[in-house]
Design an enzyme around this catalytic site. Sequence first.
Site, mmCIF file in Angstrom:
data_model
loop_
_atom_site.group_PDB
_atom_site.id
_atom_site.type_symbol
_atom_site.label_atom_id
_atom_site.label_comp_id
_atom_site.label_asym_id
_atom_site.label_seq_id
_atom_site.Cartn_x
_atom_site.Cartn_y
_atom_site.Cartn_z
ATOM 1 N N THR A 121 -23.450 -21.540 13.016
ATOM 2 C CA THR A 121 -24.037 -22.451 14.002
ATOM 3 C C THR A 121 -23.185 -22.453 15.257
ATOM 4 O OG1 THR A 121 -25.013 -23.883 12.304
ATOM 5 C CG2 THR A 121 -24.732 -24.828 14.494
ATOM 6 N N PHE A 145 -22.232 -24.297 18.818
ATOM 7 C CA PHE A 145 -22.219 -25.623 19.428
ATOM 8 C C PHE A 145 -21.827 -25.498 20.895
ATOM 9 C CE2 PHE A 145 -21.414 -26.133 14.956
ATOM 10 C CZ PHE A 145 -22.034 -27.314 14.584
#
Length: 435
Positions: free
Chosen positions: A296, A298
């Site tokens: 992921t 960010f």
Amino acid sequence: VKFAARLHAIGFFSTMQRTCGLRKATGAGPVRAGRISCPRIVASRIAEASLQPSISRAAAVMEPPTAARGVDASPSSSPMFGRTPAGVSEHRPVASLGAGTVLTSSLIAKAANKSIEELSNPSYSAAKAAYQGVPGAYSEVAARKSCPDYEPLPCDQFEVAFQALSQWMSERAVLPIENSLGGSIHAVYDLLIRYRLHIVGETSLAINHCLVALPGSSKEGLTRVMSHPQALAQCDGYLRRMAVVKEAVDDTAGAAQIVARQGLQGVGAICSRRAAELYGLDVLEEGIQDVKDNVTRFIVLSRDPLVTSESDTRKFKTSIVFSLQPGPGQLFKALSVFALRDIDLAKVESRPMRTNPIVQIPSQDGSNGSRQNFNYLFYVDFVGSLMEVRCQNALRHLQETAPFLRVLGSYPMDTELGSISNDDPAMMQNMSRYN
């Protein structure tokens, strides 16, 4: 001094408060956390602190009627001298500093409700980095990784994190923008348009999902598993083999919190190992995601753009958003401004406009007919800094054809995606002080 005390006794300054608008904040304007919103209040507090002994003596002689009504007229008992003042509307300004009064650090500290140490070291109060979720969420780990000197500030929704940063309740916000399995986080993209904030950094985490439950539970005894929709999707194959009911909640750590606080038997949660430790749950199995390379990315947001110099040798990425006129070849023309200058594109994302989603496109065959199509915004990440002349020229070129263009941020690029896992031992040790 006697005159000021007398005015204080007859309620002159309370009347001035109402007349001049010195009232308690209603929340309509920006609120800066840990800051005094009105310089006049600080000045009047300093004045009152310096005149406190004299006014107290004068008030003892001149204000017996006020005391008889049960009102304490002594400035020393005013709520503004407490650590939690009742509000601006209860503050009673007095005259300015008396003649011969010397301003000292102790007077300023008393007026601002701070210690001498806080005044001497402005960074004494830890700045905050807002993230979505509760303690133990993957976003908290990302916030600690990207902003190690900031205190994590949990928020229940993505937009609350944007609001916390916009309203000066935090100095940074760390939010997921895309996942290698689930794709882009569209809610965050939409919020980037609504709020005038700037991307100043990015980071990434390799996500390692764990199946957790109450102490003493077994994997075979679970009938229901709850987690964030993205986590459930990333573990879909594993959950199908378990033949359990899937239940979506706001975030992964929140699922662990619900199981622990409600004592749900036969219910599991998908979350990080840190969340399991925080809420006293047993880890039944680790690495349950269907694809092990689960990363992921960010973004780090700030109220102000990142200022760089030509001497900065780090590799930069710039994020922009723009719209296009309807017609053939418009996207090709827009992207060609980067290809002509050998600027590498890292990402291209399109989202329909929320305010004007439908556009009429005239027919190209000469007829009077037309067709409707979605009106898109295009999000583009390219490798390069706004300090580079070629990037500046590319944006000028794009601006000639794009009705709308905004630079979301220019920031150091994360060149090692997923190099650190959310349960990395060094990271977990760093996080343990927030348990």
